[in-house]
Design an enzyme around this catalytic site. Structure first.
Site, mmCIF file in Angstrom:
data_model
loop_
_atom_site.group_PDB
_atom_site.id
_atom_site.type_symbol
_atom_site.label_atom_id
_atom_site.label_comp_id
_atom_site.label_asym_id
_atom_site.label_seq_id
_atom_site.Cartn_x
_atom_site.Cartn_y
_atom_site.Cartn_z
ATOM 1 N N TRP A 36 -16.451 -27.098 -47.050
ATOM 2 C CA TRP A 36 -16.817 -26.497 -48.342
ATOM 3 C C TRP A 36 -15.710 -26.487 -49.376
ATOM 4 O O TRP A 36 -15.942 -26.170 -50.531
ATOM 5 C CB TRP A 36 -17.297 -25.051 -48.139
ATOM 6 C CG TRP A 36 -16.447 -24.237 -47.209
ATOM 7 C CD1 TRP A 36 -16.732 -23.955 -45.901
ATOM 8 C CD2 TRP A 36 -15.180 -23.625 -47.469
ATOM 9 N NE1 TRP A 36 -15.732 -23.193 -45.341
ATOM 10 C CE2 TRP A 36 -14.757 -22.984 -46.298
ATOM 11 C CE3 TRP A 36 -14.356 -23.548 -48.592
ATOM 12 C CZ2 TRP A 36 -13.556 -22.285 -46.201
ATOM 13 C CZ3 TRP A 36 -13.150 -22.862 -48.502
ATOM 14 C CH2 TRP A 36 -12.762 -22.248 -47.319
ATOM 15 N N ASN A 37 -14.473 -26.778 -48.959
ATOM 16 C CA ASN A 37 -13.377 -26.521 -49.906
ATOM 17 C C ASN A 37 -13.346 -27.494 -51.081
ATOM 18 O O ASN A 37 -12.991 -27.120 -52.189
ATOM 19 C CB ASN A 37 -12.036 -26.477 -49.186
ATOM 20 C CG ASN A 37 -11.728 -27.753 -48.448
ATOM 21 O OD1 ASN A 37 -12.593 -28.319 -47.792
ATOM 22 N ND2 ASN A 37 -10.507 -28.233 -48.561
ATOM 23 N N LYS A 75 -24.324 -34.525 -44.575
ATOM 24 C CA LYS A 75 -24.616 -33.086 -44.445
ATOM 25 C C LYS A 75 -23.416 -32.308 -44.978
ATOM 26 O O LYS A 75 -22.391 -32.216 -44.325
ATOM 27 C CB LYS A 75 -24.910 -32.680 -43.001
ATOM 28 C CG LYS A 75 -25.741 -31.411 -43.003
ATOM 29 C CD LYS A 75 -25.401 -30.339 -42.016
ATOM 30 C CE LYS A 75 -24.068 -29.763 -41.918
ATOM 31 N NZ LYS A 75 -23.829 -28.633 -42.838
ATOM 32 N N GLY A 100 -13.648 -31.076 -41.237
ATOM 33 C CA GLY A 100 -13.885 -29.657 -40.998
ATOM 34 C C GLY A 100 -12.837 -29.085 -40.064
ATOM 35 O O GLY A 100 -11.719 -29.617 -39.956
ATOM 36 N N GLU A 146 -11.307 -35.560 -39.482
ATOM 37 C CA GLU A 146 -10.304 -35.043 -40.435
ATOM 38 C C GLU A 146 -10.336 -33.525 -40.307
ATOM 39 O O GLU A 146 -11.240 -32.883 -40.832
ATOM 40 C CB GLU A 146 -10.665 -35.457 -41.875
ATOM 41 C CG GLU A 146 -10.581 -36.941 -42.136
ATOM 42 C CD GLU A 146 -9.136 -37.426 -42.214
ATOM 43 O OE1 GLU A 146 -8.210 -36.596 -42.246
ATOM 44 O OE2 GLU A 146 -8.942 -38.651 -42.234
ATOM 45 N N LEU A 147 -9.353 -32.964 -39.607
ATOM 46 C CA LEU A 147 -9.436 -31.541 -39.248
ATOM 47 C C LEU A 147 -8.371 -30.716 -39.974
ATOM 48 O O LEU A 147 -7.835 -31.140 -40.984
ATOM 49 C CB LEU A 147 -9.348 -31.406 -37.728
ATOM 50 C CG LEU A 147 -10.332 -32.308 -36.952
ATOM 51 C CD1 LEU A 147 -10.167 -32.135 -35.463
ATOM 52 C CD2 LEU A 147 -11.778 -32.047 -37.374
ATOM 53 N N CYS A 177 -6.707 -28.573 -46.601
ATOM 54 C CA CYS A 177 -6.252 -28.912 -45.254
ATOM 55 C C CYS A 177 -4.758 -29.196 -45.222
ATOM 56 O O CYS A 177 -4.101 -28.977 -44.220
ATOM 57 C CB CYS A 177 -7.033 -30.110 -44.731
ATOM 58 S SG CYS A 177 -6.991 -31.503 -45.865
ATOM 59 N N GLU A 186 -3.948 -21.725 -38.781
ATOM 60 C CA GLU A 186 -4.390 -22.133 -40.114
ATOM 61 C C GLU A 186 -5.132 -20.960 -40.754
ATOM 62 O O GLU A 186 -6.121 -20.477 -40.209
ATOM 63 C CB GLU A 186 -5.325 -23.343 -40.029
ATOM 64 C CG GLU A 186 -5.743 -23.814 -41.408
ATOM 65 C CD GLU A 186 -6.719 -24.997 -41.383
ATOM 66 O OE1 GLU A 186 -7.657 -24.984 -40.571
ATOM 67 O OE2 GLU A 186 -6.530 -25.925 -42.196
HETATM 68 P P1 NAD Z 1 -16.344 -26.130 -40.284
HETATM 69 O O1 NAD Z 1 -15.803 -26.952 -39.176
HETATM 70 O O2 NAD Z 1 -16.781 -24.746 -40.003
HETATM 71 O O3 NAD Z 1 -17.615 -26.873 -40.947
HETATM 72 C C1 NAD Z 1 -17.529 -28.208 -41.401
HETATM 73 C C2 NAD Z 1 -18.917 -28.836 -41.385
HETATM 74 O O4 NAD Z 1 -19.365 -28.941 -40.025
HETATM 75 C C3 NAD Z 1 -19.989 -28.035 -42.112
HETATM 76 O O5 NAD Z 1 -20.815 -28.927 -42.815
HETATM 77 C C4 NAD Z 1 -20.739 -27.351 -40.986
HETATM 78 O O6 NAD Z 1 -22.068 -27.010 -41.288
HETATM 79 C C5 NAD Z 1 -20.695 -28.437 -39.939
HETATM 80 N N1 NAD Z 1 -20.910 -27.978 -38.556
HETATM 81 C C6 NAD Z 1 -20.680 -26.755 -38.030
HETATM 82 N N2 NAD Z 1 -20.976 -26.750 -36.713
HETATM 83 C C7 NAD Z 1 -21.417 -27.997 -36.402
HETATM 84 C C8 NAD Z 1 -21.853 -28.621 -35.210
HETATM 85 N N3 NAD Z 1 -21.906 -27.958 -34.048
HETATM 86 N N4 NAD Z 1 -22.203 -29.923 -35.256
HETATM 87 C C9 NAD Z 1 -22.144 -30.621 -36.410
HETATM 88 N N5 NAD Z 1 -21.730 -30.083 -37.586
HETATM 89 C C10 NAD Z 1 -21.361 -28.786 -37.585
HETATM 90 O O7 NAD Z 1 -15.215 -26.187 -41.414
HETATM 91 P P2 NAD Z 1 -15.190 -25.457 -42.817
HETATM 92 O O8 NAD Z 1 -14.970 -23.997 -42.580
HETATM 93 O O9 NAD Z 1 -16.344 -25.907 -43.612
HETATM 94 O O10 NAD Z 1 -13.882 -26.112 -43.470
HETATM 95 C C11 NAD Z 1 -12.581 -25.661 -43.240
HETATM 96 C C12 NAD Z 1 -11.853 -26.572 -42.283
HETATM 97 O O11 NAD Z 1 -11.930 -27.922 -42.739
HETATM 98 C C13 NAD Z 1 -10.372 -26.247 -42.214
HETATM 99 O O12 NAD Z 1 -9.943 -26.307 -40.872
HETATM 100 C C14 NAD Z 1 -9.743 -27.359 -43.035
HETATM 101 O O13 NAD Z 1 -8.398 -27.623 -42.732
HETATM 102 C C15 NAD Z 1 -10.629 -28.510 -42.698
HETATM 103 N N6 NAD Z 1 -10.491 -29.574 -43.696
HETATM 104 C C16 NAD Z 1 -9.879 -30.742 -43.323
HETATM 105 C C17 NAD Z 1 -9.669 -31.758 -44.255
HETATM 106 C C18 NAD Z 1 -9.011 -33.063 -43.892
HETATM 107 O O14 NAD Z 1 -9.172 -34.039 -44.614
HETATM 108 N N7 NAD Z 1 -8.258 -33.142 -42.807
HETATM 109 C C19 NAD Z 1 -10.104 -31.577 -45.572
HETATM 110 C C20 NAD Z 1 -10.736 -30.372 -45.905
HETATM 111 C C21 NAD Z 1 -10.922 -29.384 -44.963
#
Ligand code: NAD
Length: 490
Positions: free
Chosen positions: A149-150, A173, A225, A247-248, A281, A382
């Site tokens: 979402w960020n 998604k 995520g 990309e975590l 991230c 984090e």
């Molecule tokens: P999140 O992992 O909670 O959710 C990310 C996405 O995954 C959402 O669309 C969510 O609905 C989906 N999701 C959740 N459970 C799932 C499942 N079981 N199967 C498939 N999809 C599922 O992350 P968030 O809270 O939205 O974002 C924050 C995180 O993202 C932080 O850790 C941040 O560092 C990371 N991030 C990484 C990068 C990068 O490029 N490395 C960039 C931006 C954000």
């Protein structure tokens, strides 16, 4: 108030079952749009539409794909202002950043448009002179793109134009906390001339994402995520032997040596942690400062942090917006409490920011803890918010040890005027990105991605499009020999 449907096969289609959820503006606290909760039947429909469109899209020549992607880039630029308002309304990020993110999205489309007709293979000289060997790069087919979402549009466009240029079709998604901009983006894709079904979007939470990952017709998953969800996705994909790009998260060290320019390092540290309200991230959330500059940098940062202008994300004068959603706000406040309990020294912020101009907005004061030890939670976890941990160090070796003593490996920063030191340290940093005398700089051409719990695979740059292609090897025997069927041929 708009109630969004899904974008499937070029049409707006409602949820198969009557489930909706709210999009909440984190500045006003008010519901400003509604989104459909996709069931497995909706996911099926989106994947089917993508599968139907895929052979046609892959069969379109590279020059035509490039033309369409470049036209989409033009449309993005035309709508940058409007899209930035949508993004800032949905996730509270300041308009000056979301506007530049839209222009960067267009830049990514142009960059990968340039690759669409340059996905060359190789010809490979073999031991036999009568066998011609060559490679081609083919698309996977239908790819799932799941984002956080960020920065929904930036995260989408780190993936989408590369996937499309290579001839894949996609089902996207976005996060349930910020889906509107991704749906609105589909209108720009259509205006740019992208054929129906090439891009499809379903909205919903984790269950929708999981249904997409597990769908038999999804050939590859690209995910941005958290590490927790990344692990689940890798496990599901592993079960089905599907390739994934992950990309975590990160907890990136930004290291300031005694010989650094203190003003430049201070600005770099500020940009690293308070840009995007720390919800990035690559946040430089661990600032390691050598003893000689430690007090000065801590003081400069505390003064600057207090002067940051918090305000309406849509006001161009605002420097920091809200936290994007309530659960994230609560997590940040809990992290601040536990850092205080662990004995970190609070030198700026530490509270919810309030004021007439801030209304009900989810604002957190720019927060800095000094004298942090590397074993404290504030140095290891984090937080994904405007919270900086400052750790002192004495020697170069100690700085490297502290910097790498972390489960993540996304980015790191080095601030030094000694080029020999910088060159010596770059190979020692266990991260996918290293910035020297700058921080949080991105480019369409430059690969991005992590190591360790920050994930694997890369986005952007040439390697970013290779993630969406499969190498095929072709051998053509043009001799007229009858060969021994029981010997290996070479
Ligand atoms: P999140 O992992 O909670 O959710 C990310 C996405 O995954 C959402 O669309 C969510 O609905 C989906 N999701 C959740 N459970 C799932 C499942 N079981 N199967 C498939 N999809 C599922 O992350 P968030 O809270 O939205 O974002 C924050 C995180 O993202 C932080 O850790 C941040 O560092 C990371 N991030 C990484 C990068 C990068 O490029 N490395 C960039 C931006 C954000």
């Amino acid at each position: 108030m708009e109630r969004y449907k899904f974008y499937i096969g070029g049409d707006w289609i409602g949820p198969a079952e009557d489930g909706h959820f709210d999009a909440v503006n984190p500045f006003t606290g008010k519901v400003w749009a509604q989104l459909g909760e996709a069931s497995p039947a909706d996911v099926d429909a989106a994947v089917e539409a993508a599968a139907r469109a895929q052979p046609g899209w892959a069969g379109t020549n590279g020059a035509t794909r490039a033309l369409i992607l470049n036209r989409v880039a033009d449309v993005i630029v035309d709508h940058a202002e409007r899209m930035a308002v949508i993004e800032s309304t949905d996730n509270g990020k300041v308009i000056r950043e979301t506007k530049s993110q839209m222009l960067f999205a267009a830049r990514l489309f142009r960059f990968y448009a340039g690759y669409a007709d340059k996905l060359y293979g190789s010809t490979i000289p073999l031991d036999s002179s009568t066998i011609f060997d060559y490679t081609t790069r083919e698309p996977y087919g239908v790819v799932a793109l799941i984002t956080a979402w960020n920065s929904p549009i930036t995260l989408l466009c780190n993936k989408l134009p590369a996937a499309l240029a290579a001839g894949n079709t996609v089902v996207v998604k976005p996060s349930e906390h910020a889906s509107v901009s991704t749906l609105e983006f589909c209108k720009l894709l259509a205006e740019g001339g992208l054929p129906p079904g090439v891009v499809n979007v379903v909205t919903g939470g984790g269950e929708t994402g999981a249904a997409l990952v597990r769908h038999a017709d999804i050939a590859k998953v690209s995910f941005t995520g958290s590490p927790a969800v990344g692990r689940k996705i890798a496990a599901m994909a592993g079960e089905m032997l599907k390739p994934v790009t992950l990309e975590l998260g990160g907890k990136s060290p930004n290291i300031v040596f005694d010989d650094a320019d203190p003003e430049a390092a201070t600005i770099g540290a500020l940009a690293g942690i308070f840009g995007a309200t720390g919800q990035t991230c690559v946040a430089g959330s661990r600032l390691l400062v050598q003893r000689g500059l430690y007090d000065e940098i801590t003081q400069r940062l505390a003064d600057r942090a207090r002067a940051i202008r918090l305000g309406d994300p849509l006001d161009p004068a605002s420097e920091m917006g809200t936290v994007a959603n309530r659960p994230q706000f609560d997590r940040i406040m809990q992290s601040i409490d536990s850092a205080t309990q662990d004995g970190a020294r609070l030198v700026a912020g530490g509270n919810r920011a309030k004021g007439d101009h801030l209304g009900e907005g989810l604002f957190v004061e720019p927060t800095i803890f000094a004298d942090v030890r590397n074993d404290m939670a504030v140095a290891q976890n984090e937080i994904f918010g405007p919270v900086l941990a400052i750790l002192p160090f004495e020697t170069e070796e100690e700085a490297v040890d502290i910097a790498n003593d972390i489960p993540f490996g996304l980015a790191s920063g080095l601030w030094t005027r000694d080029i020999s030191r910088a060159m010596r340290l770059v190979p020692q940093m266990k991260s996918g990105v290293v910035w020297v005398n700058t921080y949080r700089m991105v480019a369409a051409q430059a690969p991005f991605g992590g190591t360790k719990e920050s994930g694997f695979g890369r986005e952007r740059g040439e390697v970013g499009i290779m993630e969406f292609t499969v190498t095929k090897n072709v051998m053509i025997d043009y001799s007229s020999e009858a060969r021994d069927p029981f010997a290996i041929k070479n």
